[in-house]
Design a protein around this motif. Structure first.
Motif, PDB file in Angstrom:
ATOM      1  N   GLN A 107      40.073   0.712  43.807  1.00 60.03           N
ATOM      2  CA  GLN A 107      38.795   1.271  43.384  1.00 60.03           C
ATOM      3  C   GLN A 107      38.061   0.307  42.445  1.00 60.03           C
ATOM      4  O   GLN A 107      36.861   0.107  42.551  1.00 60.03           O
ATOM      5  CB  GLN A 107      38.997   2.628  42.704  1.00 60.03           C
ATOM      6  CG  GLN A 107      37.674   3.372  42.444  1.00 60.03           C
ATOM      7  CD  GLN A 107      37.898   4.782  41.961  1.00 60.03           C
ATOM      8  OE1 GLN A 107      39.009   5.180  41.658  1.00 60.03           O
ATOM      9  NE2 GLN A 107      36.831   5.556  41.880  1.00 60.03           N
ATOM     10  N   GLN A 108      38.801  -0.296  41.516  1.00 62.13           N
ATOM     11  CA  GLN A 108      38.194  -1.254  40.587  1.00 62.13           C
ATOM     12  C   GLN A 108      37.656  -2.467  41.349  1.00 62.13           C
ATOM     13  O   GLN A 108      36.563  -2.958  41.074  1.00 62.13           O
ATOM     14  CB  GLN A 108      39.219  -1.706  39.553  1.00 62.13           C
ATOM     15  CG  GLN A 108      39.614  -0.631  38.549  1.00 62.13           C
ATOM     16  CD  GLN A 108      40.744  -1.090  37.637  1.00 62.13           C
ATOM     17  OE1 GLN A 108      40.833  -2.260  37.281  1.00 62.13           O
ATOM     18  NE2 GLN A 108      41.624  -0.171  37.273  1.00 62.13           N
ATOM     19  N   SER A 109      38.433  -2.944  42.311  1.00 64.81           N
ATOM     20  CA  SER A 109      38.008  -4.085  43.113  1.00 64.81           C
ATOM     21  C   SER A 109      36.777  -3.731  43.942  1.00 64.81           C
ATOM     22  O   SER A 109      35.822  -4.505  44.029  1.00 64.81           O
ATOM     23  CB  SER A 109      39.154  -4.520  44.031  1.00 64.81           C
ATOM     24  OG  SER A 109      38.754  -5.587  44.868  1.00 64.81           O
ATOM     25  N   ALA A 110      36.788  -2.545  44.535  1.00 66.36           N
ATOM     26  CA  ALA A 110      35.654  -2.097  45.347  1.00 66.36           C
ATOM     27  C   ALA A 110      34.396  -1.957  44.502  1.00 66.36           C
ATOM     28  O   ALA A 110      33.283  -2.238  44.970  1.00 66.36           O
ATOM     29  CB  ALA A 110      35.984  -0.765  46.020  1.00 66.36           C
ATOM     30  N   SER A 111      34.564  -1.530  43.245  1.00 61.20           N
ATOM     31  CA  SER A 111      33.403  -1.367  42.361  1.00 61.20           C
ATOM     32  C   SER A 111      32.723  -2.698  42.078  1.00 61.20           C
ATOM     33  O   SER A 111      31.549  -2.746  41.703  1.00 61.20           O
ATOM     34  CB  SER A 111      33.820  -0.701  41.044  1.00 61.20           C
ATOM     35  OG  SER A 111      34.571  -1.591  40.233  1.00 61.20           O
ATOM     36  N   LEU A 112      33.476  -3.795  42.264  1.00 61.74           N
ATOM     37  CA  LEU A 112      32.916  -5.135  42.095  1.00 61.74           C
ATOM     38  C   LEU A 112      32.413  -5.692  43.424  1.00 61.74           C
ATOM     39  O   LEU A 112      31.987  -6.836  43.506  1.00 61.74           O
ATOM     40  CB  LEU A 112      33.973  -6.080  41.501  1.00 61.74           C
ATOM     41  CG  LEU A 112      34.402  -5.777  40.064  1.00 61.74           C
ATOM     42  CD1 LEU A 112      35.536  -6.704  39.638  1.00 61.74           C
ATOM     43  CD2 LEU A 112      33.225  -5.932  39.107  1.00 61.74           C
ATOM     44  N   GLY A 113      32.486  -4.870  44.464  1.00 65.33           N
ATOM     45  CA  GLY A 113      31.918  -5.253  45.744  1.00 65.33           C
ATOM     46  C   GLY A 113      32.878  -5.773  46.785  1.00 65.33           C
ATOM     47  O   GLY A 113      32.461  -6.306  47.805  1.00 65.33           O
ATOM     48  N   HIS A 114      34.189  -5.649  46.561  1.00 63.99           N
ATOM     49  CA  HIS A 114      35.166  -6.176  47.524  1.00 63.99           C
ATOM     50  C   HIS A 114      35.249  -5.226  48.720  1.00 63.99           C
ATOM     51  O   HIS A 114      35.705  -4.097  48.608  1.00 63.99           O
ATOM     52  CB  HIS A 114      36.526  -6.301  46.844  1.00 63.99           C
ATOM     53  CG  HIS A 114      37.491  -7.178  47.571  1.00 63.99           C
ATOM     54  ND1 HIS A 114      38.153  -6.766  48.698  1.00 63.99           N
ATOM     55  CD2 HIS A 114      37.899  -8.463  47.342  1.00 63.99           C
ATOM     56  CE1 HIS A 114      38.951  -7.743  49.114  1.00 63.99           C
ATOM     57  NE2 HIS A 114      38.808  -8.778  48.305  1.00 63.99           N
ATOM     58  N   LEU A 115      34.805  -5.708  49.885  1.00 62.57           N
ATOM     59  CA  LEU A 115      34.658  -4.855  51.051  1.00 62.57           C
ATOM     60  C   LEU A 115      35.990  -4.375  51.623  1.00 62.57           C
ATOM     61  O   LEU A 115      36.116  -3.233  52.064  1.00 62.57           O
ATOM     62  CB  LEU A 115      33.856  -5.587  52.134  1.00 62.57           C
ATOM     63  CG  LEU A 115      33.363  -4.762  53.325  1.00 62.57           C
ATOM     64  CD1 LEU A 115      32.565  -3.553  52.862  1.00 62.57           C
ATOM     65  CD2 LEU A 115      32.513  -5.632  54.249  1.00 62.57           C
ATOM     66  N   THR A 116      37.003  -5.231  51.616  1.00 66.24           N
ATOM     67  CA  THR A 116      38.308  -4.811  52.128  1.00 66.24           C
ATOM     68  C   THR A 116      38.913  -3.749  51.219  1.00 66.24           C
ATOM     69  O   THR A 116      39.519  -2.781  51.689  1.00 66.24           O
ATOM     70  CB  THR A 116      39.265  -6.016  52.247  1.00 66.24           C
ATOM     71  OG1 THR A 116      38.696  -6.979  53.140  1.00 66.24           O
ATOM     72  CG2 THR A 116      40.620  -5.584  52.800  1.00 66.24           C
ATOM     73  N   SER A 117      38.723  -3.893  49.919  1.00 69.88           N
ATOM     74  CA  SER A 117      39.182  -2.870  48.973  1.00 69.88           C
ATOM     75  C   SER A 117      38.458  -1.553  49.216  1.00 69.88           C
ATOM     76  O   SER A 117      39.053  -0.477  49.149  1.00 69.88           O
ATOM     77  CB  SER A 117      38.938  -3.321  47.530  1.00 69.88           C
ATOM     78  OG  SER A 117      39.808  -4.366  47.172  1.00 69.88           O
ATOM     79  N   LEU A 118      37.163  -1.636  49.494  1.00 70.98           N
ATOM     80  CA  LEU A 118      36.398  -0.430  49.784  1.00 70.98           C
ATOM     81  C   LEU A 118      36.988   0.284  50.994  1.00 70.98           C
ATOM     82  O   LEU A 118      37.057   1.521  51.033  1.00 70.98           O
ATOM     83  CB  LEU A 118      34.930  -0.786  50.045  1.00 70.98           C
ATOM     84  CG  LEU A 118      33.990   0.389  50.353  1.00 70.98           C
ATOM     85  CD1 LEU A 118      33.942   1.357  49.173  1.00 70.98           C
ATOM     86  CD2 LEU A 118      32.584  -0.126  50.685  1.00 70.98           C
ATOM     87  N   GLY A 119      37.439  -0.499  51.973  1.00 74.98           N
ATOM     88  CA  GLY A 119      38.082   0.094  53.141  1.00 74.98           C
ATOM     89  C   GLY A 119      39.303   0.906  52.758  1.00 74.98           C
ATOM     90  O   GLY A 119      39.512   2.012  53.251  1.00 74.98           O
ATOM     91  N   PHE A 120      40.122   0.375  51.841  1.00 71.95           N
ATOM     92  CA  PHE A 120      41.299   1.109  51.393  1.00 71.95           C
ATOM     93  C   PHE A 120      40.905   2.358  50.601  1.00 71.95           C
ATOM     94  O   PHE A 120      41.592   3.379  50.658  1.00 71.95           O
ATOM     95  CB  PHE A 120      42.214   0.211  50.557  1.00 71.95           C
ATOM     96  CG  PHE A 120      43.074  -0.701  51.375  1.00 71.95           C
ATOM     97  CD1 PHE A 120      44.181  -0.200  52.061  1.00 71.95           C
ATOM     98  CD2 PHE A 120      42.794  -2.049  51.475  1.00 71.95           C
ATOM     99  CE1 PHE A 120      44.978  -1.028  52.831  1.00 71.95           C
ATOM    100  CE2 PHE A 120      43.579  -2.888  52.241  1.00 71.95           C
ATOM    101  CZ  PHE A 120      44.676  -2.378  52.924  1.00 71.95           C
ATOM    102  N   CYS A 121      39.803   2.283  49.856  1.00 74.04           N
ATOM    103  CA  CYS A 121      39.337   3.459  49.120  1.00 74.04           C
ATOM    104  C   CYS A 121      38.967   4.575  50.091  1.00 74.04           C
ATOM    105  O   CYS A 121      39.300   5.749  49.879  1.00 74.04           O
ATOM    106  CB  CYS A 121      38.133   3.105  48.244  1.00 74.04           C
ATOM    107  SG  CYS A 121      38.546   2.102  46.801  1.00 74.04           S
TER     108      CYS A 121
END
Length: 212
Positions: free
Chosen positions: A98-112
């Protein structure tokens, strides 16, 4: 057979069937990009009386800031992967995604989206994120899409497509994909059974420290 299912009671991956999500992603051609990563070569601010262009040093500072966010996002993603795949702390892994996705990491957003962490659970959106990154040759996303096609998660099951993705990831040095290719060859999945080749692939995977 690989399985990415999440136990609703324990919020953990069913590791009994997990054979191959990337253990420690090391992108060889590019790293995951930020969702809003585009940058212009010049930035201009306009007032009622004049037009002022930011100095080169200002734009360089902006670029440096973007790179810093990118590095932070990538670091958080790798920490999340390690926590998840070593079973160290699934809750922590989700927080890191979630922290990574909040910085814009698209693969992390996928896991979220996959886990419903900070987002409504949506497997299809998770796959869309991973497909986008895989199309840009991001290793972790290529492996993830290989798994999705392998088990039919979010996409129609396609062993041939899974093998193509595993093969590409293996060419980039991913240990888990080497293992999965070994499993395919050892069991004659999508290819003629070749146990000798399977053994070599398993050995290469193990030499990199991968333990299913």
């Amino acid at each position: 057979m690989l399985d990415l299912t999440v136990d609703s009671d324990t919020s953990s991956i069913n590791y009994d069937f997990l054979k191959g999500i990337v253990a420690s992603p090391q992108p060889t051609k590019r790293s995951g990009h930020l969702i809003s990563s585009s940058s212009s070569s010049s930035t201009t601010t306009t007032s009622s009386s004049s037009s002022t262009t930011l100095s080169i040093s200002s734009t360089s500072s902006i670029s440096s800031s973007r790179n810093s966010y990118h590095e932070q996002a990538e670091t958080l993603f790798r920490l999340a992967q390690e926590a998840r795949l070593t079973k160290a702390n699934m809750k922590k892994a989700r927080e890191l995604y979630q922290q990574s996705a909040s910085l814009g990491h698209l693969t992390s957003l996928g896991f979220c989206y996959y886990y419903g962490e900070g987002k409504q659970k949506d497997i299809q959106k998770a796959v869309e994120c991973w497909q986008d990154e895989a199309s840009h040759n991001y290793l972790a996303a290529i492996v993830q899409m290989g798994v999705c096609y392998d088990i039919g998660k979010g996409v129609k099951q396609d062993k041939n497509k899974a093998m193509e993705l595993y093969a590409e990831a293996a060419r980039q040095g991913d240990a888990s994909s080497l293992f999965n290719l070994g499993y395919f060859y050892g069991n004659g999945i999508g290819v003629e059974q070749d146990r000798k080749k399977a053994a070599k692939l398993y050995q290469r995977s193990a030499s990199q420290g991968f333990a299913p």
